[in-house]
Design an enzyme around this catalytic site. Structure first.
Site, PDB file in Angstrom:
ATOM      1  N   ASP A  51       0.841  -1.019   0.454  1.00 44.77           N
ATOM      2  CA  ASP A  51       0.117  -0.338   0.138  1.00 44.77           C
ATOM      3  C   ASP A  51       0.660   1.296   0.034  1.00 44.77           C
ATOM      4  OD1 ASP A  51      -1.658   2.432   0.346  1.00 44.77           O
ATOM      5  OD2 ASP A  51      -2.223   1.653   2.693  1.00 44.77           O
ATOM      6  N   GLU A 130      30.316  10.395   7.482  1.00 47.88           N
ATOM      7  CA  GLU A 130      31.310  10.222   8.656  1.00 47.88           C
ATOM      8  C   GLU A 130      29.627  10.932   9.707  1.00 47.88           C
ATOM      9  OE1 GLU A 130      34.559  12.822   9.645  1.00 47.88           O
ATOM     10  OE2 GLU A 130      35.752  12.372   7.781  1.00 47.88           O
ATOM     11  N   GLU A 132      27.672  10.737  12.677  1.00 50.50           N
ATOM     12  CA  GLU A 132      27.718  11.024  14.108  1.00 50.50           C
ATOM     13  C   GLU A 132      26.169  10.396  14.560  1.00 50.50           C
ATOM     14  OE1 GLU A 132      31.802  14.436  13.882  1.00 50.50           O
ATOM     15  OE2 GLU A 132      29.166  15.176  14.500  1.00 50.50           O
ATOM     16  N   GLU A 212      33.291  10.873  20.297  1.00 48.02           N
ATOM     17  CA  GLU A 212      33.246  12.211  19.525  1.00 48.02           C
ATOM     18  C   GLU A 212      33.312  13.927  20.929  1.00 48.02           C
ATOM     19  OE1 GLU A 212      33.588  14.605  17.851  1.00 48.02           O
ATOM     20  OE2 GLU A 212      33.938  13.407  16.025  1.00 48.02           O
ATOM     21  N   GLU A 220      31.209   7.826  16.859  1.00 48.55           N
ATOM     22  CA  GLU A 220      31.853   7.767  15.014  1.00 48.55           C
ATOM     23  C   GLU A 220      32.062   6.679  14.867  1.00 48.55           C
ATOM     24  OE1 GLU A 220      34.632  10.546  11.451  1.00 48.55           O
ATOM     25  OE2 GLU A 220      32.744  11.346  13.572  1.00 48.55           O
ATOM     26  N   HIS A 269      29.970  14.927   7.482  1.00 55.82           N
ATOM     27  CA  HIS A 269      30.549  15.339   6.789  1.00 55.82           C
ATOM     28  C   HIS A 269      30.601  13.865   5.903  1.00 55.82           C
ATOM     29  CE1 HIS A 269      32.995  17.137  10.404  1.00 55.82           C
ATOM     30  NE2 HIS A 269      32.210  17.925  10.339  1.00 55.82           N
ATOM     31  N   ARG A 339      38.084  24.207   9.303  1.00 60.87           N
ATOM     32  CA  ARG A 339      37.127  22.974   9.509  1.00 60.87           C
ATOM     33  C   ARG A 339      35.786  23.467  10.290  1.00 60.87           C
ATOM     34  NH1 ARG A 339      38.257  17.511  11.458  1.00 60.87           N
ATOM     35  NH2 ARG A 339      40.784  17.200  10.739  1.00 60.87           N
ATOM     36  N   GLU A 358      35.494  17.198   1.033  1.00 59.25           N
ATOM     37  CA  GLU A 358      35.027  16.749   2.271  1.00 59.25           C
ATOM     38  C   GLU A 358      33.457  17.676   2.592  1.00 59.25           C
ATOM     39  OE1 GLU A 358      35.099  16.186   7.291  1.00 59.25           O
ATOM     40  OE2 GLU A 358      37.171  16.785   6.232  1.00 59.25           O
ATOM     41  N   ARG A 360      30.904  19.331   5.158  1.00 60.72           N
ATOM     42  CA  ARG A 360      31.090  19.888   5.822  1.00 60.72           C
ATOM     43  C   ARG A 360      29.733  19.918   6.635  1.00 60.72           C
ATOM     44  NH1 ARG A 360      35.461  18.066   9.030  1.00 60.72           N
ATOM     45  NH2 ARG A 360      34.513  19.833  11.273  1.00 60.72           N
TER      46      ARG A 360
END
Length: 470
Positions: A51, A130, A132, A212, A220, A269, A339, A358, A360
């Protein structure tokens, strides 16, 4: 495996049931199970009915019949069922036309991979998230007309240093200091290892696990990167395994981006690179060892970042994490080591195969099939249109003046703002019919009516603290 090999595999493992898993529109695995005697080679073409009107964001009740088609290449034994159970991930199709369903997230991801090949730019998008998460001991929440609350507890929570625990042994990670002291402060080493071993059992390649930054069990576990659809499948197994191992140990896991006030939230990330004929295309002699193509890809992601956030950060809670002035990567710029930038270029390895972007700002509340596809489409738009990403952000943002920071764009401040950005900027997603207008419209409608509006209309406990005595 072929359908015939799947049946042999089931027999070898003594399977008594077969479980069919498929992704709903918003981002939760759904499933149903049949006795293994009901599985035949023909069913890999004929499929099984369900359904579609009962699945969020899918069919109206007057057109509810749909089919799932099991993908034999995903077959394995589910490690959590009491009886031996074969399981497969499924694609969703229309029962009349037998065409794949436009709102099936896995189909969107498959189309994204095909579009990459169609462009001639590359033949594989390599994705490495990655994700977390938090491991809690207790979670209670409820909301009604006259009350609203949540209560989180963790034996690791810094707030429990004074609690009578008969005995309280201390060793509770301080706020923002969970990255990453050894046991006994890290009390969940063995639990995370159990999760890793179970992830390996279902075929995922795990690179590392660790505590973490936040107190109260933030964790992580990193998977090895894989092609886009495979990684989206793996992300679902990742969440499934981690939640079930936690439950087996009388713990609970959440992938909410910001469950705790005043400490770090959970991001995802996401590493991305494009390959062609076995060659990594993001390595070169430009900034931070990138190729010109990689810089254009970064330009595309940054240009479309506000719209992307509606898919990569798709909850109202996501924007409790994406707050300027803290450590969250809200700055829409790129950097080799900063970062706080929305895109970082990892500098751990000089190998061309390791050169990647990467991204983030995404978080693990997203639907991986949609998020990875959207990021790839933005990168391809940047490459096709040679979008300049601007200058890198290599300075410490905390040393920059308000005037300087004002020149660096930021991620949206709310899900509502992100959805408005997506409404204005989604042509890049429609290329190759990867995302359809129907998908974009339903995503915006569902998120607005069922999430943005329901949160916006409810009083918040902090409002009583601020305003009750006015």
């Amino acid at each position: 495996m072929t359908p015939k090999e799947v049946l042999a595999f089931a027999k070898e493992n003594g399977a008594k049931m077969v479980d069919f898993k498929f992704m709903d529109f918003i981002g939760t695995w759904q499933h149903f199970s049949n006795p293994i005697s009901e599985l035949s080679e023909d069913d890999f073409e004929a499929g099984y009915g369900f359904d579609g009107s009962s699945i969020r964001g899918w069919q109206p009740i007057n057109a509810s019949d749909m089919l799932i088609i099991p993908d034999p290449t995903t077959a394995l034994m589910d490690p959590f069922m009491a009886e031996p159970t074969l399981t497969m991930i499924c694609n969703v199709v229309d029962p009349v036309t037998k065409e794949k369903y436009s709102r099936d997230p896995r189909y969107i991801a498959q189309k994204a991979e095909e579009y990459l090949k169609f462009t001639g730019i590359g033949d594989m998008a390599w994705i490495g998230p990655e994700a977390e998460f938090f491991i809690f001991d207790d979670i209670r929440f409820d909301t009604s007309y006259n009350y609203s609350f949540y209560y989180i507890d963790s034996v690791e929570g810094q707030w429990n240093t004074g609690r009578v625990e008969n005995p309280n042994l201390g060793y509770k990670p301080r706020y923002k200091e969970g990255y990453f002291p050894v046991p006994p402060t890290d009390s969940q080493q063995d639990l995370r290892t159990e999760m890793v071993l179970m992830l390996q059992k279902v075929g995922l390649t795990v690179e590392c696990q660790h505590h973490e930054v936040a107190t109260a069990g933030q964790a992580e576990i990193d998977m090895k990167a894989a092609p886009l659809v495979k990684m989206a499948d793996d992300l679902q197994w990742y969440k499934y395994v981690i939640k079930n191992v936690a439950r087996k140990n009388c713990k609970t896991v959440t992938f909410m981006p910001k469950p705790l006030f005043g400490d770090n939230g959970s991001g995802m990330h996401t590493h991305i690179s494009i390959w062609k004929e076995g060659k990594a295309l993001f390595a070169g002699d430009k900034y931070a060892g990138l190729s010109e193509m990689a810089l254009w890809a970064a330009g595309g992601i940054l240009k479309h970042a506000a719209a992307l956030c509606a898919i990569t950060n798709p909850t109202t809670n996501s924007y409790k994490r994406l707050v300027p002035g803290y450590e969250a990567p809200v700055n829409l710029a790129y950097s080799s080591r900063n970062r706080s930038a929305g895109i970082r270029i990892p500098m751990y390895s000089a190998s061309p195969k390791q050169k990647r972007l990467e991204v983030r700002f995404p978080d693990p509340s997203c639907n991986g099939y949609l998020a990875f596809s959207a990021l790839l489409m933005a990168a391809l738009d940047g490459i096709e249109n040679r979008i300049d990403p601007g200058d890198p952000l290599d300075r410490d943002i905390y040393s920059m003046s308000p005037e300087e920071l004002g020149k660096v764009p930021s991620t949206p401040g709310s899900l509502e703002d992100a959805l408005k950005a997506l409404a204005k900027d989604h042509e890049f997603l429609l290329k190759g019919d990867v995302f359809t207008q129907d998908v974009i419209d339903m995503w915006i409608e569902w998120k607005t009516l069922n999430e943005v509006d329901t949160v916006r209309m409810r009083p918040h406990p902090q409002e009583f603290k601020l305003y009750f005595d006015i």
